[in-house]
Design an enzyme around this catalytic site. Structure first.
Site, mmCIF file in Angstrom:
data_model
loop_
_atom_site.group_PDB
_atom_site.id
_atom_site.type_symbol
_atom_site.label_atom_id
_atom_site.label_comp_id
_atom_site.label_asym_id
_atom_site.label_seq_id
_atom_site.Cartn_x
_atom_site.Cartn_y
_atom_site.Cartn_z
ATOM 1 N N ASP A 74 64.422 51.372 -18.676
ATOM 2 C CA ASP A 74 64.673 50.686 -17.894
ATOM 3 C C ASP A 74 65.688 49.251 -18.659
ATOM 4 O OD1 ASP A 74 66.031 49.965 -16.045
ATOM 5 O OD2 ASP A 74 65.207 49.323 -14.466
ATOM 6 N N TYR A 172 80.589 49.539 -6.698
ATOM 7 C CA TYR A 172 81.241 49.812 -8.662
ATOM 8 C C TYR A 172 82.570 49.212 -9.754
ATOM 9 C CZ TYR A 172 82.369 52.980 -12.216
ATOM 10 O OH TYR A 172 82.612 52.983 -13.457
ATOM 11 N N LYS A 176 82.170 46.246 -12.276
ATOM 12 C CA LYS A 176 82.990 46.873 -12.546
ATOM 13 C C LYS A 176 83.505 45.499 -13.425
ATOM 14 C CE LYS A 176 81.785 50.590 -14.572
ATOM 15 N NZ LYS A 176 80.194 50.570 -16.015
#
Length: 304
Positions: A74, A172, A176
């Site tokens: 991970d 998201y 980003k």
């Protein structure tokens, strides 16, 4: 193939499928030895981790005569990120390029977006970029201080959603956008150690896009037609950015889609006004409306 990455050791995160897989295969085809990282979870990050996707890509690379090893850790955990860098050093004795690509989606409109969905997406995208970058950078700094100046490269993965916003993807889009900020800081901080850091905002058919943008991401129906949304179309730019070639290129963001590459110019100061003293609210509003009229309109938010 040109062998532009010949002899380089490259880590690609989230490389079991989609863009990451395409990048790993492209680097290997250009002579790189690749550490293929993938946690093997579902589209939303759920499900138990599986080494299957990463190992499948490794098997593909080896079948084609390349060199690769799998890593199933991970990368959004300190232990996983440290073991990722160690996998490259233990397997091949060096690390030249880090491609941060891992991610998943948990899309919701803002009023329905809960903290768990926010935290999970921030963790895998933003923290999952920061931690591998941190551990790779620590290695490269040590190499530079020992007199072995690296020719190191980092390619981060942002998105049009991070540059323009995307309806239903507040978590998201924010993650980003954060990756762009991280890219700029890393480029400035790590330049002295021989590290060049850039980001790409790709558009391609992946598990994350083929549902959300099904119509535009579909493969062509006619045989032999250019598959504009194939993930492999993005990889040539990523491979070049990850090679020794772009010595003077750092702190930049590129869009890559189909056969198109664009340099993104980011936030720049536009029209301005200076009173030389404090504005009243009414004056500030009047001045701002004039500035907006003289400015370029913002890009359109996806889905708006």
């Amino acid at each position: 193939m040109t062998g532009i990455a010949d002899g380089r050791v490259v880590i690609v995160t989230g490389a079991g499928r989609g863009l990451g897989r395409a990048h790993a295969l492209a680097f290997a085809a250009e002579g790189a030895r690749v550490v293929v990282n993938d946690l093997g979870v579902g589209l939303d990050g759920g499900g138990g981790g599986s080494a299957g996707p990463a190992q499948a890509v490794v098997d593909e690379i080896r079948a084609l005569g390349g060199e690769a090893v799998a890593h199933g850790g991970d990368v959004a955990s300190g232990e996983g990120a440290a073991s990722l860098v160690a996998a490259a050093l233990d397997s091949y004795g060096r690390l030249d390029t880090l491609v941060n690509n891992a991610g998943f989606l948990r899309d919701r409109m803002l009023v329905n977006l809960d903290e768990d969905a926010w935290d999970a997406v921030m963790r895998v995208h933003l923290k999952g970029h920061f931690l591998p970058l941190k551990h790779a950078a620590a290695h490269w700094r040590a190499e530079a201080k020992a007199g072995r100046a690296p020719v190191a490269r980092v390619v981060n993965t942002s998105s049009g959603a991070g540059l323009l916003g995307s309806v239903g993807q507040g978590n998201y889009s924010a993650a980003k956008a954060g990756i762009v900020g991280l890219t700029l800081v890393a480029a400035a901080e790590l330049a002295r150690y021989g590290v060049r850091v850039n980001a790409v905002a790709p558009a391609a058919r992946t598990r994350m896009t083929e549902r959300t943008f099904a119509d535009t991401m579909a493969a062509p129906s006619s045989a032999g037609a250019f598959d504009a949304m194939a993930p492999g179309n993005v990889s040539p730019l990523v491979v070049w950015l990850g090679s020794a070639a772009p010595e003077g290129v750092t702190g930049r963001v590129f869009e890559a889609e189909a056969g198109r590459i664009a340099v993104m110019e980011g936030w720049r100061t536009g029209p301005s006004a200076d009173k030389g003293a404090r504005w009243t609210p009414a004056e500030a509003g009047e001045a701002t409306l004039k500035l907006l009229a003289a400015s370029e309109p913002p890009g359109r938010v996806y889905g708006a």
